[in-house]
Design a protein around this motif. Structure first.
Motif, PDB file in Angstrom:
ATOM      1  N   LEU A  73      43.664  42.367  40.318  1.00  0.00           N
ATOM      2  CA  LEU A  73      44.794  42.215  41.233  1.00  0.00           C
ATOM      3  C   LEU A  73      44.350  41.496  42.502  1.00  0.00           C
ATOM      4  O   LEU A  73      45.047  40.583  42.985  1.00  0.00           O
ATOM      5  CB  LEU A  73      45.382  43.584  41.586  1.00  0.00           C
ATOM      6  CG  LEU A  73      46.512  43.538  42.617  1.00  0.00           C
ATOM      7  CD1 LEU A  73      47.693  42.726  42.103  1.00  0.00           C
ATOM      8  CD2 LEU A  73      46.948  44.947  43.015  1.00  0.00           C
ATOM      9  N   LEU A  74      43.213  41.884  43.065  1.00  0.00           N
ATOM     10  CA  LEU A  74      42.723  41.199  44.265  1.00  0.00           C
ATOM     11  C   LEU A  74      42.492  39.718  43.983  1.00  0.00           C
ATOM     12  O   LEU A  74      42.817  38.861  44.818  1.00  0.00           O
ATOM     13  CB  LEU A  74      41.433  41.863  44.757  1.00  0.00           C
ATOM     14  CG  LEU A  74      41.605  43.216  45.462  1.00  0.00           C
ATOM     15  CD1 LEU A  74      40.250  43.860  45.719  1.00  0.00           C
ATOM     16  CD2 LEU A  74      42.358  43.045  46.777  1.00  0.00           C
ATOM     17  N   LYS A  75      41.962  39.418  42.824  1.00  0.00           N
ATOM     18  CA  LYS A  75      41.756  38.017  42.450  1.00  0.00           C
ATOM     19  C   LYS A  75      43.083  37.263  42.450  1.00  0.00           C
ATOM     20  O   LYS A  75      43.187  36.150  43.003  1.00  0.00           O
ATOM     21  CB  LYS A  75      41.094  37.938  41.070  1.00  0.00           C
ATOM     22  CG  LYS A  75      40.930  36.511  40.546  1.00  0.00           C
ATOM     23  CD  LYS A  75      40.340  36.503  39.142  1.00  0.00           C
ATOM     24  CE  LYS A  75      40.219  35.079  38.619  1.00  0.00           C
ATOM     25  NZ  LYS A  75      39.626  35.057  37.243  1.00  0.00           N
ATOM     26  N   ARG A  76      44.114  37.855  41.835  1.00  0.00           N
ATOM     27  CA  ARG A  76      45.419  37.189  41.755  1.00  0.00           C
ATOM     28  C   ARG A  76      46.065  37.019  43.130  1.00  0.00           C
ATOM     29  O   ARG A  76      46.644  35.975  43.441  1.00  0.00           O
ATOM     30  CB  ARG A  76      46.355  37.982  40.833  1.00  0.00           C
ATOM     31  CG  ARG A  76      45.955  37.958  39.370  1.00  0.00           C
ATOM     32  CD  ARG A  76      47.104  38.402  38.478  1.00  0.00           C
ATOM     33  NE  ARG A  76      47.598  39.736  38.808  1.00  0.00           N
ATOM     34  CZ  ARG A  76      47.104  40.850  38.291  1.00  0.00           C
ATOM     35  NH1 ARG A  76      46.086  40.796  37.431  1.00  0.00           N
ATOM     36  NH2 ARG A  76      47.635  42.021  38.623  1.00  0.00           N
ATOM     37  N   LEU A  77      45.965  38.058  43.958  1.00  0.00           N
ATOM     38  CA  LEU A  77      46.605  37.991  45.276  1.00  0.00           C
ATOM     39  C   LEU A  77      45.930  36.960  46.174  1.00  0.00           C
ATOM     40  O   LEU A  77      46.600  36.238  46.930  1.00  0.00           O
ATOM     41  CB  LEU A  77      46.587  39.367  45.936  1.00  0.00           C
ATOM     42  CG  LEU A  77      47.392  40.453  45.226  1.00  0.00           C
ATOM     43  CD1 LEU A  77      47.277  41.782  45.976  1.00  0.00           C
ATOM     44  CD2 LEU A  77      48.854  40.054  45.081  1.00  0.00           C
TER      45      LEU A  77
END
Length: 223
Positions: free
Chosen positions: A72-76
């Motif tokens: 999720l951090l990667k996507r955000l």
């Protein structure tokens, strides 16, 4: 000295007239008549209320399991177009394990100026506690949060809240968890202000975008 000030000081002196000189504030128990929490909520409902109030303050709220946090951090970060991210010294290493290899991880350095911090696209931190009734995230400079300025200068703040351990219902409950001697930052939504015509402007004295990630269970890289 003004007469108004004299009147105020005189009232203070009269109120303290019977107080022994060696008495300290902590020597006297003060009854607190206010409610410590409003209503009887389950843990799940308390977390739901936090999410609702965060969103009401225009924070972007995400809810994931611990194993999903790195992706999720990667996507955000990618969605924000971030090329660099500030990293507090005690941020769990697993949180950014899936980050794009070209993403520059910038350590929190005392020598960095506000101009240097302003050049960083995002910052990722943990928090000290989150308050459901007010939709507030509290930072206290812990190892996974870094110094106050790294969450005030960059335009994009990603804040991870461990659920349910770091979520409380009310401000009094939060204060019980916080050390008064630590530097505290209380955040309710992205930075915003309004001019005399009530036109809202975001990002004036803090991040324009606040994304709060509510993580269920133990997070990757924690303990």
């Amino acid at each position: 000295m003004s007469s108004g000030r004299e009147r105020v000081l005189a009232r203070v002196r009269r109120a303290l007239a019977d107080v022994p000189r060696d008495e300290r504030p902590q020597d006297v128990r003060v009854e607190r008549g206010y409610l410590r929490v409003h209503g009887d909520r389950t843990t799940a409902r308390t977390v739901d209320l936090l999410a609702e109030n965060l969103a009401d303050y225009r924070a972007l709220v995400h809810r994931v399991d611990a194993a999903e946090l790195p992706q999720l951090l990667k996507r955000l970060l990618a969605a924000h177009g971030s090329r660099s991210v500030l990293v507090p010294p005690g941020l769990p290493p697993g949180w950014l394990a899936a980050a794009d290899p070209v993403l520059a991880l910038v350590p929190d350095r005392e020598a960095d100026t506000a101009y240097a911090l302003d050049a960083v696209d995002s910052v990722v931190t943990g928090c000290a506690v989150a308050i459901a009734e007010t939709g507030t995230i509290v930072l206290d400079g812990g190892p996974d949060q870094g110094r106050r300025r790294i969450t005030l200068v960059p335009d994009h703040h990603l804040c991870v809240v461990r659920v349910p351990d770091q979520v409380v219902g009310s401000v009094p409950q939060a204060l019980e968890r916080l050390a008064p001697g630590r530097p505290q930052t209380w955040i309710s939504g992205p930075s915003a202000t309004s001019d005399i015509e009530l036109n809202r402007v975001e990002g004036v004295h803090g991040p324009r975008t606040l994304e709060v990630i509510l993580v269920d269970g133990r997070t990757e890289g924690q303990g």
